[in-house]
Design an enzyme around this catalytic site. Sequence first.
Site, mmCIF file in Angstrom:
data_model
loop_
_atom_site.group_PDB
_atom_site.id
_atom_site.type_symbol
_atom_site.label_atom_id
_atom_site.label_comp_id
_atom_site.label_asym_id
_atom_site.label_seq_id
_atom_site.Cartn_x
_atom_site.Cartn_y
_atom_site.Cartn_z
ATOM 1 N N GLU A 113 27.276 47.846 23.922
ATOM 2 C CA GLU A 113 27.608 46.446 24.193
ATOM 3 C C GLU A 113 28.439 46.441 25.468
ATOM 4 O O GLU A 113 29.572 46.908 25.478
ATOM 5 C CB GLU A 113 28.359 45.879 22.984
ATOM 6 C CG GLU A 113 28.201 44.399 22.881
ATOM 7 C CD GLU A 113 29.182 43.692 23.769
ATOM 8 O OE1 GLU A 113 28.943 43.638 24.995
ATOM 9 O OE2 GLU A 113 30.193 43.224 23.243
ATOM 10 N N GLU A 167 31.174 40.609 36.337
ATOM 11 C CA GLU A 167 31.982 40.245 35.175
ATOM 12 C C GLU A 167 33.455 40.380 35.544
ATOM 13 O O GLU A 167 33.958 41.484 35.724
ATOM 14 C CB GLU A 167 31.641 41.186 34.015
ATOM 15 C CG GLU A 167 32.312 40.798 32.734
ATOM 16 C CD GLU A 167 32.035 41.769 31.594
ATOM 17 O OE1 GLU A 167 32.092 42.988 31.821
ATOM 18 O OE2 GLU A 167 31.786 41.303 30.480
ATOM 19 N N TRP A 213 39.693 47.496 25.095
ATOM 20 C CA TRP A 213 41.033 46.977 24.813
ATOM 21 C C TRP A 213 41.077 45.491 24.487
ATOM 22 O O TRP A 213 42.106 44.967 24.110
ATOM 23 C CB TRP A 213 41.963 47.236 26.015
ATOM 24 C CG TRP A 213 41.317 46.983 27.335
ATOM 25 C CD1 TRP A 213 40.813 47.941 28.171
ATOM 26 C CD2 TRP A 213 41.049 45.735 27.971
ATOM 27 N NE1 TRP A 213 40.250 47.358 29.283
ATOM 28 C CE2 TRP A 213 40.373 46.006 29.187
ATOM 29 C CE3 TRP A 213 41.302 44.392 27.641
ATOM 30 C CZ2 TRP A 213 39.956 45.003 30.064
ATOM 31 C CZ3 TRP A 213 40.881 43.401 28.510
ATOM 32 C CH2 TRP A 213 40.221 43.709 29.700
ATOM 33 N N GLY A 248 32.250 48.333 25.846
ATOM 34 C CA GLY A 248 33.143 48.484 26.994
ATOM 35 C C GLY A 248 32.442 48.099 28.278
ATOM 36 O O GLY A 248 31.498 47.301 28.269
ATOM 37 N N GLY A 249 32.881 48.683 29.355
ATOM 38 C CA GLY A 249 32.366 48.306 30.666
ATOM 39 C C GLY A 249 31.084 49.050 31.028
ATOM 40 O O GLY A 249 30.719 50.044 30.386
ATOM 41 N N CYS A 259 33.676 39.806 26.078
ATOM 42 C CA CYS A 259 32.346 40.169 26.580
ATOM 43 C C CYS A 259 31.455 38.940 26.575
ATOM 44 O O CYS A 259 30.598 38.798 27.438
ATOM 45 C CB CYS A 259 31.767 41.287 25.736
ATOM 46 S SG CYS A 259 31.889 40.974 23.982
ATOM 47 N N LYS A 317 37.404 56.336 18.618
ATOM 48 C CA LYS A 317 38.288 56.490 19.783
ATOM 49 C C LYS A 317 38.564 55.110 20.377
ATOM 50 O O LYS A 317 37.716 54.514 21.030
ATOM 51 C CB LYS A 317 37.652 57.376 20.864
ATOM 52 C CG LYS A 317 38.723 57.823 21.852
ATOM 53 C CD LYS A 317 38.241 58.013 23.275
ATOM 54 C CE LYS A 317 38.345 56.852 24.185
ATOM 55 N NZ LYS A 317 39.655 56.274 24.460
HETATM 56 P P1 NAD Z 1 35.827 51.151 29.764
HETATM 57 O O1 NAD Z 1 34.374 50.939 29.603
HETATM 58 O O2 NAD Z 1 36.307 52.026 30.854
HETATM 59 O O3 NAD Z 1 36.457 51.714 28.411
HETATM 60 C C1 NAD Z 1 35.966 51.389 27.127
HETATM 61 C C2 NAD Z 1 36.153 52.600 26.241
HETATM 62 O O4 NAD Z 1 35.384 53.676 26.742
HETATM 63 C C3 NAD Z 1 37.597 53.106 26.189
HETATM 64 O O5 NAD Z 1 37.891 53.556 24.891
HETATM 65 C C4 NAD Z 1 37.570 54.263 27.167
HETATM 66 O O6 NAD Z 1 38.556 55.230 26.937
HETATM 67 C C5 NAD Z 1 36.197 54.829 26.910
HETATM 68 N N1 NAD Z 1 35.669 55.628 28.010
HETATM 69 C C6 NAD Z 1 35.922 55.490 29.334
HETATM 70 N N2 NAD Z 1 35.270 56.436 30.022
HETATM 71 C C7 NAD Z 1 34.566 57.166 29.124
HETATM 72 C C8 NAD Z 1 33.692 58.277 29.223
HETATM 73 N N3 NAD Z 1 33.396 58.839 30.380
HETATM 74 N N4 NAD Z 1 33.148 58.752 28.095
HETATM 75 C C9 NAD Z 1 33.411 58.194 26.916
HETATM 76 N N5 NAD Z 1 34.265 57.158 26.746
HETATM 77 C C10 NAD Z 1 34.821 56.641 27.843
HETATM 78 O O7 NAD Z 1 36.454 49.778 29.823
HETATM 79 P P2 NAD Z 1 37.880 49.393 30.323
HETATM 80 O O8 NAD Z 1 38.532 50.322 31.250
HETATM 81 O O9 NAD Z 1 38.599 49.100 29.100
HETATM 82 O O10 NAD Z 1 37.430 48.170 31.184
HETATM 83 C C11 NAD Z 1 36.579 48.305 32.319
HETATM 84 C C12 NAD Z 1 35.813 47.046 32.508
HETATM 85 O O11 NAD Z 1 34.875 46.875 31.448
HETATM 86 C C13 NAD Z 1 36.719 45.838 32.419
HETATM 87 O O12 NAD Z 1 37.289 45.544 33.624
HETATM 88 C C14 NAD Z 1 35.792 44.787 31.915
HETATM 89 O O13 NAD Z 1 35.170 44.105 32.974
HETATM 90 C C15 NAD Z 1 34.774 45.521 31.109
HETATM 91 N N6 NAD Z 1 35.015 45.401 29.668
HETATM 92 C C16 NAD Z 1 33.993 44.968 28.888
HETATM 93 C C17 NAD Z 1 34.198 44.828 27.530
HETATM 94 C C18 NAD Z 1 33.150 44.344 26.614
HETATM 95 O O14 NAD Z 1 33.467 43.916 25.530
HETATM 96 N N7 NAD Z 1 31.910 44.428 26.985
HETATM 97 C C19 NAD Z 1 35.428 45.119 26.983
HETATM 98 C C20 NAD Z 1 36.448 45.612 27.794
HETATM 99 C C21 NAD Z 1 36.200 45.759 29.132
#
Ligand code: NAD
Length: 491
Positions: free
Chosen positions: A250, A385, A151, A228-229, A284, A175
């Site tokens: 990433e 983080e 997000w 993502g996370g 990130c 997605k």
């Molecule tokens: P997340 O990793 O939960 O979500 C990122 C994406 O992955 C979203 O589109 C989500 O719907 C999808 N996702 C979640 N679970 C999944 C699964 N089991 N299988 C496939 N896709 C899945 O990240 P978040 O909830 O947006 O944030 C969680 C933490 O991650 C944050 O608190 C932050 O610390 C970190 N984060 C890191 C980045 C980065 O750029 N590295 C970006 C956003 C958040």
Amino acid sequence: MKNYKMYIGGEWVDSASGETFESLNPFTTEAWALIPRGNKEDVEKAVTAAQNAFENGEWRKMSASKRGGLLRKLGDLFSRDAELLARIETLDNGKPISDTLGQTRYLPEYFYYFGGLADKIEGTIVPVDKAEMFAFTRREPLGVCAAITPWNSPLMLAVWKLAPGLAAGNTFVLKPSEYTSATALELARLIEEAGFPPGVVNVLTGFGSEVGDPLINDPRVAKISFTGGPVAGKRVAEAAARGSKRVTLELGGKSPNIVFDDADLDNAIKGVAAGIFGASGQMCIAGSRLLIQKSIQEEFISKLSSFVSTIKMGDPLDPTTQMGPVATKPQFEKILEGIKAGKEEGANCVLGGKAAEFPECGKGWFIEPTIFNNANNQMHLAREEIFGPVLTCIPFEDENDAITIANDSPYGLASGVWSQNINRVLKMSERLQAGTVWINTYRVASYLMPAGGYKESGLGRENGIDAVNDYLQTKSVWVGTGEMPDPFILR
Ligand code: NAD
């Protein structure tokens, strides 16, 4: 209230269940859009559409030059709508409009660059060491790619995945995060207008467990590109390992921004602020650990605090706002928990340290820019983080000490070095375990420069020529030009 539909197989559709969920504006904390809540059935449709487009459709037969032309057209349309896209991104994730507009005005360059590369993807003729044999390689796309985005920078990260992957001839199911789905759907509108054949890009909205999970586990998906996370990232890595899929990950960082006593301090102050208070620290690549040389520690922290105290918070749609709210309520709570843990473990909170409750922040999820001084590298503050505007300052003695602290982290995404000594900065750039080293600058990205992580920060690279290679596979073609010799001996 805006009512969005998903984009599957070139059609604008509701979710199979007919269910929707609300997208909230982090400044007002109120719902502003309804997003279809996809499930397994929608994943099935989207992957089928992407597979048909890859195997049977017009896309497969299209020349690489024409494919590149479509990407450049998409760049033009994106540029035309840059202001609208920035506004929607700001409404949906709270990043200040000056920042989102900077991004949407620059992102067309990615489509131009990768569009230009599409017809420069060449195989080679190999001067093979076998008699009566002509041998060459073909560089081929992988197939259906799943692009999963978070997000914090939804549009930029989607473009980083789609532009090289489409240039290479793949098809996509994108997605976006359930918190910020709108701009991915706006991007789909431009993809349709540019004339990409149906099914080449599908945008599927919904939750990680309901849409993301079946998507990454679908055997027809050849590659997953995920940002993502770490928790979801590990699930992606496991699904990729089980299904022998290619994967780009990433997963964030805890990046050191290292200031030596011979730095241009005014510049360094701006660079440190850019690294942790830009985008409210939801990056990130956030330079969330300030490593500061002891001899200038007090002077630097005092000047930095004065500068940071002038940051203008408020309505992210106001072009003069420098820091907006954080994007989601869970993230807001997570940051406050991180701050509380920092206080409990004894770091000295010299600025901020709480939710911002100024009148100009309204009901939004704002956190005051926060600086912890005199932390050490074993604290939660230095290892986890936090993904918010929280800077952890750790003093160091000399270069060796700085390197030891900087590299003592499971992450290795980015780093910054501030010094006027050319030998020192070059040595540091070699010794830092990070995918990016910024010297006397911070938070700059280009379609030309690879971005990605060392260690637990990820796998693979985005941007630059490397990014296209990650969406290709090599086929070796052998052409016998003579008689088949003894069939029982490997030649
Ligand atoms: P997340 O990793 O939960 O979500 C990122 C994406 O992955 C979203 O589109 C989500 O719907 C999808 N996702 C979640 N679970 C999944 C699964 N089991 N299988 C496939 N896709 C899945 O990240 P978040 O909830 O947006 O944030 C969680 C933490 O991650 C944050 O608190 C932050 O610390 C970190 N984060 C890191 C980045 C980065 O750029 N590295 C970006 C956003 C958040």
